[in-house]
Design a protein around this motif. Sequence first.
Motif, PDB file in Angstrom:
ATOM      1  N   GLU A   1     -16.658 -19.971  19.776  1.00 51.44           N
ATOM      2  CA  GLU A   1     -17.706 -20.737  20.146  1.00 51.44           C
ATOM      3  C   GLU A   1     -18.161 -20.903  21.315  1.00 51.44           C
TER       4      GLU A   1
ATOM      5  N   GLU B   1     -18.998 -12.956  18.600  1.00 46.68           N
ATOM      6  CA  GLU B   1     -18.704 -12.825  17.189  1.00 46.68           C
ATOM      7  C   GLU B   1     -17.490 -12.521  16.899  1.00 46.68           C
TER       8      GLU B   1
ATOM      9  N   ILE C   1     -26.887 -24.377  13.019  1.00 47.24           N
ATOM     10  CA  ILE C   1     -25.670 -23.977  12.764  1.00 47.24           C
ATOM     11  C   ILE C   1     -25.465 -22.585  13.321  1.00 47.24           C
ATOM     12  N   ASP C   2     -24.332 -22.201  13.676  1.00 47.82           N
ATOM     13  CA  ASP C   2     -24.035 -20.778  14.665  1.00 47.82           C
ATOM     14  C   ASP C   2     -22.632 -20.440  14.044  1.00 47.82           C
ATOM     15  N   SER C   3     -22.531 -19.845  12.904  1.00 48.19           N
ATOM     16  CA  SER C   3     -21.129 -19.119  12.547  1.00 48.19           C
ATOM     17  C   SER C   3     -20.684 -18.423  13.708  1.00 48.19           C
ATOM     18  N   ARG C   4     -19.463 -18.240  13.914  1.00 48.52           N
ATOM     19  CA  ARG C   4     -18.861 -17.622  14.865  1.00 48.52           C
ATOM     20  C   ARG C   4     -18.544 -16.188  14.172  1.00 48.52           C
TER      21      ARG C   4
ATOM     22  N   PHE D   1     -22.812 -13.553  10.311  1.00 52.75           N
ATOM     23  CA  PHE D   1     -23.030 -14.762   9.737  1.00 52.75           C
ATOM     24  C   PHE D   1     -22.286 -14.676   8.061  1.00 52.75           C
TER      25      PHE D   1
ATOM     26  N   VAL E   1     -14.965 -20.333   6.993  1.00 58.13           N
ATOM     27  CA  VAL E   1     -16.182 -21.293   7.398  1.00 58.13           C
ATOM     28  C   VAL E   1     -15.461 -22.512   7.760  1.00 58.13           C
TER      29      VAL E   1
ATOM     30  N   ASP F   1     -13.726 -22.504  10.804  1.00 63.03           N
ATOM     31  CA  ASP F   1     -14.773 -22.380  12.016  1.00 63.03           C
ATOM     32  C   ASP F   1     -15.569 -23.705  12.205  1.00 63.03           C
TER      33      ASP F   1
ATOM     34  N   SER G   1     -17.206 -25.388  10.061  1.00 60.88           N
ATOM     35  CA  SER G   1     -18.361 -25.152   9.126  1.00 60.88           C
ATOM     36  C   SER G   1     -19.551 -24.882  10.063  1.00 60.88           C
ATOM     37  N   SER G   2     -19.396 -24.194  11.032  1.00 50.88           N
ATOM     38  CA  SER G   2     -20.470 -23.390  11.608  1.00 50.88           C
ATOM     39  C   SER G   2     -21.261 -24.242  12.735  1.00 50.88           C
TER      40      SER G   2
ATOM     41  N   SER H   1     -22.747 -26.351  15.622  1.00 55.87           N
ATOM     42  CA  SER H   1     -22.964 -26.011  17.068  1.00 55.87           C
ATOM     43  C   SER H   1     -23.911 -26.990  17.758  1.00 55.87           C
TER      44      SER H   1
END
Length: 263
Positions: A20, A25, A143-146, A150, A157, A160, A162-163, A165
């Motif tokens: 993050e 990724e 949101i920004d999934s790591r 995605f 998730v 993480d 829940s994405s 950011s």
Amino acid sequence: MSTLTAAQIEALAEHLENAELQAYEVTKITDDYPNMDYQDAFDIQWAIRRRKEAHGHKIVGMKMGLTSWAKMSQMGVEHPCYGFLADYFSVPEGGDIRHSELIHPKIEAELAFVTRADLQGSGCHIGDVLAATDFVMPAIEVIDSRYKDFKFDLKSVIADNSSSSRFITGGCIKPVAALDLKNLGVVMEINGQVVQTGAGAAVLGHPAASVAMLVNMLAERGEYLPAGSFVMIGAITAAVAVAPGDSFNVRFQDLGSIGGRFV
Ligand code: 0L1
Ligand code: MG
């Protein structure tokens, strides 16, 4: 029941927090830990939260995610999830969001509830939430999934955060009695083009149901939602990918609008 050791939980929290903070990724963690369970996943999320606090950040709110059937089926998961909001996630209304600090951000139109009384589960319901709500206001979540492309499963998730950011609040505040929350319409524009529309009922049938679900999920860990909490309820619209240079404006029926720009 958990399957991971305390050392593995801490190592995975560090791994996901680094992704993050440095905007890169990673592969989903269930690839390496296929037997991890939901308790492990939440333990990792709470370990990330403790890391933020240990570094002097404040937790300023909570978010629910995957609260619409459309989003659950879009992302291939079967239950909503929650995450926390750290102080530096907050972006001022009309402000710039630095795309380079993120991996592959998407925006979502949401509502936020601010509470004036403690809420404790289990058995918390819409009526409890409405009685405990001070006001409702518009919110946009970034949101920004790591996770690579995605793509994830629910346990990955949750771990993480829940994405989570970035988020933006603005517009007007109103008490719940002044709003028709189920029918409250939103229109999302990117670069002047309408890209999404929706209504409050997209979120678990009623926006307050999302806050109730959060309270009941917190109770499973012996936690509660204290008075004065800021809670984002999950996306009313689908999430939309954004690029540097994109500007957005989301209009919320009876609650004004929120705009901003990715730079
Ligand atoms: O709804 C959300 O805030 C997102 C939760 C996590 C799933 C995703 O990244 O789409
Ligand atoms: Mg969201």
